[in-house]
Structures are given as C-alpha cells and as structure tokens.
Design an enzyme around this catalytic site. Sequence first.
Site, PDB file in Angstrom:
ATOM      1  N   TYR A 201      -9.817  15.647 -40.564  1.00 32.84           N
ATOM      2  CA  TYR A 201     -10.542  14.960 -39.490  1.00 32.84           C
ATOM      3  C   TYR A 201      -9.895  15.281 -38.131  1.00 32.84           C
ATOM      4  O   TYR A 201      -8.989  16.094 -38.048  1.00 32.84           O
ATOM      5  CB  TYR A 201     -10.632  13.456 -39.798  1.00 32.84           C
ATOM      6  CG  TYR A 201     -11.400  13.225 -41.082  1.00 32.84           C
ATOM      7  CD1 TYR A 201     -12.732  13.616 -41.181  1.00 32.84           C
ATOM      8  CD2 TYR A 201     -10.797  12.688 -42.211  1.00 32.84           C
ATOM      9  CE1 TYR A 201     -13.453  13.467 -42.366  1.00 32.84           C
ATOM     10  CE2 TYR A 201     -11.503  12.534 -43.402  1.00 32.84           C
ATOM     11  CZ  TYR A 201     -12.820  12.920 -43.469  1.00 32.84           C
ATOM     12  OH  TYR A 201     -13.526  12.788 -44.638  1.00 32.84           O
ATOM     13  N   GLY A 343      -5.536   5.387 -55.238  1.00 32.56           N
ATOM     14  CA  GLY A 343      -6.914   5.349 -54.765  1.00 32.56           C
ATOM     15  C   GLY A 343      -7.866   4.961 -55.882  1.00 32.56           C
ATOM     16  O   GLY A 343      -8.250   3.805 -56.044  1.00 32.56           O
TER      17      GLY A 343
HETATM   18  C1  LIG Z   1     -14.149   7.375 -53.004  1.00 32.56           C
HETATM   19  C2  LIG Z   1     -12.979   7.854 -52.190  1.00 32.56           C
HETATM   20  C3  LIG Z   1     -12.924   7.547 -50.850  1.00 32.56           C
HETATM   21  C4  LIG Z   1     -11.827   7.937 -50.071  1.00 32.56           C
HETATM   22  N1  LIG Z   1     -11.761   7.563 -48.761  1.00 32.56           N
HETATM   23  C5  LIG Z   1     -10.648   7.813 -48.034  1.00 32.56           C
HETATM   24  C6  LIG Z   1     -10.515   7.284 -46.722  1.00 32.56           C
HETATM   25  O1  LIG Z   1     -11.360   6.539 -46.216  1.00 32.56           O
HETATM   26  N2  LIG Z   1      -9.381   7.612 -46.039  1.00 32.56           N
HETATM   27  C7  LIG Z   1      -8.404   8.407 -46.564  1.00 32.56           C
HETATM   28  O2  LIG Z   1      -7.413   8.687 -45.892  1.00 32.56           O
HETATM   29  N3  LIG Z   1      -8.507   8.880 -47.824  1.00 32.56           N
HETATM   30  C8  LIG Z   1      -9.584   8.576 -48.560  1.00 32.56           C
HETATM   31  N4  LIG Z   1      -9.660   9.011 -49.865  1.00 32.56           N
HETATM   32  C9  LIG Z   1      -8.472   9.625 -50.492  1.00 32.56           C
HETATM   33  C10 LIG Z   1      -7.633   8.539 -51.200  1.00 32.56           C
HETATM   34  O3  LIG Z   1      -7.012   7.672 -50.265  1.00 32.56           O
HETATM   35  C11 LIG Z   1      -6.537   9.146 -52.101  1.00 32.56           C
HETATM   36  O4  LIG Z   1      -5.686   9.924 -51.324  1.00 32.56           O
HETATM   37  C12 LIG Z   1      -7.152   9.993 -53.220  1.00 32.56           C
HETATM   38  O5  LIG Z   1      -8.117   9.238 -53.933  1.00 32.56           O
HETATM   39  C13 LIG Z   1      -6.094  10.486 -54.171  1.00 32.56           C
HETATM   40  O6  LIG Z   1      -5.423   9.395 -54.751  1.00 32.56           O
HETATM   41  P1  LIG Z   1      -5.729   8.929 -56.270  1.00 32.56           P
HETATM   42  O7  LIG Z   1      -5.417  10.107 -57.146  1.00 32.56           O
HETATM   43  O8  LIG Z   1      -4.791   7.765 -56.496  1.00 32.56           O
HETATM   44  O9  LIG Z   1      -7.157   8.537 -56.339  1.00 32.56           O
HETATM   45  C14 LIG Z   1     -10.766   8.672 -50.660  1.00 32.56           C
HETATM   46  C15 LIG Z   1     -10.842   9.005 -52.015  1.00 32.56           C
HETATM   47  C16 LIG Z   1     -11.923   8.589 -52.780  1.00 32.56           C
HETATM   48  C17 LIG Z   1     -11.938   8.901 -54.257  1.00 32.56           C
END
Ligand SMILES: Cc1cc2nc3c(=O)[nH]c(=O)nc-3n(C[C@H](O)[C@H](O)[C@H](O)COP(=O)(O)O)c2cc1C
Length: 401
Positions: A201, A343
């Site tokens: 971004y 996440g």
């Molecule tokens: C549905 C979804 C929405 C996300 N929205 C954001 C967001 O708004 N801001 C951000 O920095 N990362 C966002 N991410 C990335 C997550 O914060 C995180 O880094 C990513 O899911 C990997 O972590 P995990 O393996 O625990 O899911 C999003 C990820 C998912 C799956």
Amino acid sequence: MSVTTPSHAQAARQTPTDKLFEPIELGPYHLPHRIVMAPLTRSRARQPGNIPWPLNACYYMQRASAALIIAEATQVSQQGQGYAWTPGIHSREQVEGWRLVTDAVHNAGGLIFLQLWHVGRISHPSLQPDGMLPVAPSPIKPAGDAFIENEMGEGEMVPFVTPRALQVEEMPYLVQQYVRGAKNALTAGFDGIEVHAANGYLLDQFIQSSTNRREDRYGGPIENRARLLLEVAEAVSQIWGSDRAGVRLSSLDTQNDISDDDPEATFGYIADKLSDYELAYLHVVNPALKAMEQQNKPSPLALRMIDMFREKYRGNLMFAGGFDQDTAEAWLKQGKADLIAFGRKFLANPDLPERFRRRARLNADDQSTYYGGGANGYTDYLSLAQEQGKEPKPCVDDRWR
Ligand SMILES: Cc1cc2nc3c(=O)[nH]c(=O)nc-3n(C[C@H](O)[C@H](O)[C@H](O)COP(=O)(O)O)c2cc1C
C-alpha cells in the site's frame, strides 16, 4: 499508567509455563499474554458511508481475549480507500461507529489499536473522490484487479489503472490525512494506532524500489524512500505518544505487485530508524510466511531478514504470518520475536487464546466469507463454550436499538 483488565488478569493466571502466555509490557499497557489478533479486512462496514456498526462491534467483542486486537485496515481518507465496504476513520459517523466497537471491546476486557491505511495505487477511480485517479509515488500500474462495488451494489473485480504520481507539494497534506485519522482514532476510544506500511500500500509503495521511481526527496536512496513513513510515524506519535503507536512492515511479500532491489538494506535502514521512535512495537509480516505455510525450508534471505529485524530493531518485535501454536512458541523461546499475531486462526476462532491454553481443536476458516456479507462467516464461528452448549455473550448495547 499500567492497565490490567479483568479478562486479562484471569488469562494471566492460567498457563504459566508457555512463553506465549508470559505477560509483556507494551507501551503503557500490561498484556497478560502474547497472542495478538492480526489486522483483518472483512469489508463489512455499513453502507453508504463505510461506517462501523453493531455487527462489527460484536465481531471484535468476541475476540477481546486477544492480548491486543489490531483492528482491520481503515482508510484515513476517501483517497486512501482501495476496496469496497472497508471502514474509514475520516467522517464523524465513522468515528461514532468505531466508538461502538471500542466500547464493546473494552467492556469485554480487551485492548484495541486501529490500523491506519492509505492504499495508494491499489484502488480504482470508482472508489476515489469524484472518480479521480488513485495516487502513488510514480505512475506505475499494478498488475491485477481492484475490488469495487458495481452499479448493482455487488462486489466486482476490475483491472487496476495507472495511478497519478503525487506532487511533492502534496506530501504534507498526505501526512495530514494520517494525522486526522490518528486524532479521530483517539476520539473513537482506541487504545493506540498502527501505521500500515506493509503489503504494497501507499507507504510501502514509497519504500520499495519497484514502485518508487521518483527523483525528488521522496525517491532514490532509502533515506528518501523511507521519508514519508518516518514523517507519518513522527506525526501520529505526536498525537498518541510513540508508546501507543506501532508500525507494520512486510519485506519479502510480493502482494500487490511490489518488490525491492535490496530488501536487507531497505528494511534494515527502516528498522534501525524506527527504533529511535520508541514505538509500542514493530510488526513485521513473516518473511518466511510462504515457506512455513507449505512446510518448506525458508530461503536463506528470509532467514537473514528475520534475524536482521531482531538485530536492527530495539524494541518490542511482533511477527505475523503462517504461525501455529508450536511455531509461535518456538519463535518466542528462540528470542526471534516478543509477540505473535494470528490472522486466519483468530478469524475462525474468537477464543483463540483459550483454545491454545487448552490445546483444543481449532475451527477452520472459510475463505468464501472473508470479504463482504453479514454475520455468516463473521460472528458465527463458535467459541469452545458455545460448542459445549453455553449461550453466546450478548452483543447488545442500548445505543444499538
Ligand atoms: C481476510 C484477510 C484480511 C486481511 N486484512 C489485512 C489488513 O487489513 N491489514 C493487514 O495489514 N493485513 C491484513 N491481512 C494479513 C493478516 O494480517 C496476516 O498477516 C495474514 O493473514 C497472515 O497471518 P496468518 O497466517 O496468521 O493468517 C489479511 C489477511 C486475511 C486472510
């Protein structure tokens, strides 16, 4: 000021041995454990106006046992919006809507920061004020599609456009968009803010070499490419105090068509610089995310980046991406991180810390309900207590009627 909330205090008593359940000080806050809810865009703000509403308050309240909730990316201006139905923090109605969320989380004993977001080129004229072009450091079109609302009110993917390069005279006004967002977040009752400088971004577009071809003081050497982030970090710290502000970076992630010629030098410089701000934390998307997800060996570069962040950043370091309970525990034990954000596991398990504490089975997340829609796939993931037949905590506030 040190704040220990009732549910936090209860959590701290339960599992004393695991590193994940060791308390930690985060700025003025005392966290009873280290399991953070990562920011998750869910595209469920009330329309028109991208306004948080009771459904969102319910969702966050259900997840209040996180050591810290980092609420979803939230646009600081209409220019900063890149997806349909994401919430903002630039109108009075949005501030009032967020107040419902922060009150609900606080009533449940939780702590909540807001992620301040400007998408830069990851947008589309249909989301921009007066149908104008999205802005970026340089006029380079990203590969891929934007998620917009079409004339029937449905979500639709449409190709990105070539953005307009920001004029150097506009830069102070861009910083002001974050300042307004930070002030509004304070009014809305958040406990802190996180500057979103990750995932391709706007701030990341300035940082990384593939998206920044500028020849002024915001382009070229890393001292220039990091300038906007550091100006924003400085400005929001003046509003919140730096110890209630965090920054999120992602270094090797190519999401949103971004890359850097020399990520070790680029992010090493930024991690070092940000240390001087004495922030609440630095939040880094795990450089080994993909490898860990696929249970592969991380690349030597990813391993070097992970160590580099620890060496260069002198403060609380949080990693997110691809962790389960065991890998999170291992990273904390090895001293690679101080906190781990989850996440998708938090998305599907409102009581994730309790499930970890009991080593209970986890709900699987449903990708088809990530973005848009209502309660389905949002507030209807069950807690362990609900699985055992208990009624869910009511999501009701007198102001909602
Ligand atoms: C549905 C979804 C929405 C996300 N929205 C954001 C967001 O708004 N801001 C951000 O920095 N990362 C966002 N991410 C990335 C997550 O914060 C995180 O880094 C990513 O899911 C990997 O972590 P995990 O393996 O625990 O899911 C999003 C990820 C998912 C799956």
